[in-house]
Design a protein around this motif. Structure first.
Motif, PDB file in Angstrom:
ATOM      1  N   ILE A 146       0.837  -1.211   0.000  1.00 36.14           N
ATOM      2  CA  ILE A 146       0.000   0.000   0.000  1.00 36.14           C
ATOM      3  C   ILE A 146       0.863   1.249   0.000  1.00 36.14           C
ATOM      4  CG2 ILE A 146      -1.565   1.343   1.521  1.00 36.14           C
ATOM      5  CD1 ILE A 146      -2.946  -1.382   2.068  1.00 36.14           C
ATOM      6  N   ASP A 147       0.430   2.224  -0.797  1.00 36.35           N
ATOM      7  CA  ASP A 147       1.095   3.523  -0.836  1.00 36.35           C
ATOM      8  C   ASP A 147       0.725   4.282   0.428  1.00 36.35           C
ATOM      9  OD1 ASP A 147       2.864   4.351  -2.638  1.00 36.35           O
ATOM     10  OD2 ASP A 147       1.494   5.586  -3.831  1.00 36.35           O
ATOM     11  N   GLY A 148       1.685   4.791   1.145  1.00 39.90           N
ATOM     12  CA  GLY A 148       1.376   5.476   2.403  1.00 39.90           C
ATOM     13  C   GLY A 148       1.865   4.656   3.577  1.00 39.90           C
ATOM     14  N   VAL A 149       1.850   5.271   4.754  1.00 40.56           N
ATOM     15  CA  VAL A 149       2.395   4.605   5.948  1.00 40.56           C
ATOM     16  C   VAL A 149       1.355   3.693   6.575  1.00 40.56           C
ATOM     17  CG1 VAL A 149       3.388   4.942   8.247  1.00 40.56           C
ATOM     18  CG2 VAL A 149       3.940   6.552   6.419  1.00 40.56           C
ATOM     19  N   VAL A 150       1.605   2.383   6.543  1.00 47.98           N
ATOM     20  CA  VAL A 150       0.788   1.410   7.277  1.00 47.98           C
ATOM     21  C   VAL A 150       1.663   0.187   7.554  1.00 47.98           C
ATOM     22  CG1 VAL A 150      -0.277   0.544   5.117  1.00 47.98           C
ATOM     23  CG2 VAL A 150      -1.325   0.019   7.329  1.00 47.98           C
ATOM     24  N   VAL A 151       1.760  -0.172   8.837  1.00 45.95           N
ATOM     25  CA  VAL A 151       2.661  -1.266   9.237  1.00 45.95           C
ATOM     26  C   VAL A 151       1.986  -2.144  10.294  1.00 45.95           C
ATOM     27  CG1 VAL A 151       4.797   0.047   8.801  1.00 45.95           C
ATOM     28  CG2 VAL A 151       3.715   0.167  11.057  1.00 45.95           C
ATOM     29  N   ALA A 173      -5.939  -0.493   3.633  1.00 46.90           N
ATOM     30  CA  ALA A 173      -5.452  -1.802   4.096  1.00 46.90           C
ATOM     31  C   ALA A 173      -6.609  -2.652   4.622  1.00 46.90           C
ATOM     32  CB  ALA A 173      -4.405  -1.614   5.187  1.00 46.90           C
ATOM     33  N   CYS A 174      -7.523  -2.039   5.358  1.00 44.73           N
ATOM     34  CA  CYS A 174      -8.675  -2.790   5.893  1.00 44.73           C
ATOM     35  C   CYS A 174      -9.506  -3.401   4.770  1.00 44.73           C
ATOM     36  CB  CYS A 174      -9.546  -1.876   6.760  1.00 44.73           C
ATOM     37  SG  CYS A 174      -8.822  -1.543   8.390  1.00 44.73           S
ATOM     38  N   GLU A 175      -9.743  -2.620   3.712  1.00 48.04           N
ATOM     39  CA  GLU A 175     -10.511  -3.144   2.565  1.00 48.04           C
ATOM     40  C   GLU A 175      -9.793  -4.336   1.935  1.00 48.04           C
ATOM     41  OE1 GLU A 175     -13.608  -2.413   1.759  1.00 48.04           O
ATOM     42  OE2 GLU A 175     -13.461  -1.170   3.557  1.00 48.04           O
ATOM     43  N   LYS A 176      -8.493  -4.160   1.701  1.00 51.91           N
ATOM     44  CA  LYS A 176      -7.703  -5.218   1.045  1.00 51.91           C
ATOM     45  C   LYS A 176      -7.627  -6.480   1.927  1.00 51.91           C
ATOM     46  CE  LYS A 176      -5.167  -3.171  -2.650  1.00 51.91           C
ATOM     47  NZ  LYS A 176      -5.944  -1.984  -2.809  1.00 51.91           N
ATOM     48  N   LEU A 177      -7.518  -6.280   3.237  1.00 50.89           N
ATOM     49  CA  LEU A 177      -7.405  -7.425   4.143  1.00 50.89           C
ATOM     50  C   LEU A 177      -8.728  -8.184   4.259  1.00 50.89           C
ATOM     51  CD1 LEU A 177      -5.070  -5.697   6.727  1.00 50.89           C
ATOM     52  CD2 LEU A 177      -4.494  -7.753   5.408  1.00 50.89           C
ATOM     53  N   LYS A 178      -9.834  -7.465   4.148  1.00 48.52           N
ATOM     54  CA  LYS A 178     -11.148  -8.138   4.116  1.00 48.52           C
ATOM     55  C   LYS A 178     -11.238  -9.000   2.857  1.00 48.52           C
ATOM     56  CE  LYS A 178     -13.734  -4.631   6.667  1.00 48.52           C
ATOM     57  NZ  LYS A 178     -14.463  -3.360   6.452  1.00 48.52           N
ATOM     58  N   GLU A 179     -10.781  -8.422   1.743  1.00 49.84           N
ATOM     59  CA  GLU A 179     -10.779  -9.182   0.472  1.00 49.84           C
ATOM     60  C   GLU A 179      -9.880 -10.415   0.589  1.00 49.84           C
ATOM     61  OE1 GLU A 179      -9.501  -6.439  -2.575  1.00 49.84           O
ATOM     62  OE2 GLU A 179     -11.145  -5.051  -2.093  1.00 49.84           O
ATOM     63  N   ALA A 180      -8.824 -10.303   1.391  1.00 42.72           N
ATOM     64  CA  ALA A 180      -7.882 -11.423   1.558  1.00 42.72           C
ATOM     65  C   ALA A 180      -8.407 -12.484   2.531  1.00 42.72           C
ATOM     66  CB  ALA A 180      -6.531 -10.897   2.033  1.00 42.72           C
TER      67      ALA A 180
END
Length: 296
Positions: A146-151, A173-180
């Motif tokens: 993801i572009d931007g700060v998320v760790v 990240a939350c959207e992508k992790l739900k998709e995952a």
């Protein structure tokens, strides 16, 4: 072997520590000393304030530290740890309880840490989110893309990881992790991105205070968040404490390492039972309990 563990932010409640204050002269003296050091009566907020007052970072962090450390002191000779550890803020409680730092220095550092974190939170809109039901590696890889700060910020137990970063990056990240396949991806009601690169200004200002603080060899290994390993060397303890603000809390690994190193029982010292619950996620039958005045 007994491990004593100390909770972090989020475990606070109104009324915390009042039983200690009312029943122990030692506790009363320590609480009054804390009011003096902090320059305000934190005991009034802890014992009978409002949730809003207690939720301020500058109050919450010292309050949890005081409840934990004073309870450990009141336990007296019954407090005989073979190892200690604390979750995030709780690491300061663990170090003081294990004799690596004195009470006054520990409180001053916790207060400085809280104020520095508050300032860093105000500088940039940021937050955290709890991700449930995914392998750590999937969460880490998703954040990296993801572009931007998320760790990854808090490895709490297997299948529970908290991420930290800028608001937009967290939402993506939350959207992508739900998709995952995450069971939950829940943005938390916190004021900032703790244990992420966005805490760099806080780390820098706290580093100077930590460098000036006397750290001794603790009476038992303290399992620090940054390495998840038992540490007794004062220089290493300082380095790990300084790194802690921008590095992840490796609690899953800490619990696994303590058990691998011979821990047979865990006693939680301070408000709440969060850490006992996390140990049960590693091993359902693992013996856990809360330190109480009755055990003193």
């Amino acid at each position: 072997m007994k491990a004593y563990v100390f909770p972090g932010q989020g475990a606070q409640f109104i009324g915390m520590g009042k039983d200690l204050y009312d029943s122990s002269e030692l506790a009363k003296d320590m609480f009054e000393k804390a009011n003096e050091i902090l320059g305000f009566r934190i005991t009034d907020i802890m014992f009978s304030g409002t949730d809003e007052e207690l939720k301020q970072t500058k109050v919450t962090q010292p309050a949890i530290f005081l409840h934990s450390v004073i309870l450990a002191k009141v336990l007296g000779n019954d407090f005989q740890p073979d190892m200690t550890a604390g979750h995030s803020l709780g690491e300061f409680s663990a170090l003081v309880a294990a004799g690596a730092m004195n009470f006054e220095d520990g409180l001053r550092l916790v207060s400085a840490r809280a104020l520095a974190m508050q300032k860093a939170c105000e500088a940039e809109p940021s937050t955290m989110a709890a991700i449930l039901g995914l392998e750590d590696s999937v969460v880490e890889e998703t954040c990296e893309a993801i572009d931007g700060v998320v760790v990854a910020a808090n490895y709490n137990c297997p299948g529970q990881l908290v991420i930290s970063g800028a608001v937009d990056a967290i939402n993506e990240a939350c959207e992508k992790l739900k998709e995952a396949g995450a069971k939950r991806a829940l943005v938390l009601p916190v004021g900032g991105a703790f244990h992420s690169p966005l805490m760099e200004p806080a780390r820098t200002s706290l580093a100077a205070a930590i460098e000036k603080t006397d750290i001794s060899t603790p009476k038992c290994p303290v399992y620090q968040n940054v390495t998840a390993k038992g540490v007794t060397d004062p220089t290493a303890i300082k380095e790990n404490l300084i790194a802690q603000l921008t590095a992840p809390v490796r609690w899953t690994q800490t619990m696994q390492n303590m058990i691998a190193d011979g821990c047979e029982e865990v006693i939680e010292v301070g408000p709440g039972k969060v850490l006992q619950g996390l140990f049960k996620k590693v091993d359902r039958k693992f013996p856990t309990s809360s330190a109480t005045l009755e055990t003193a």
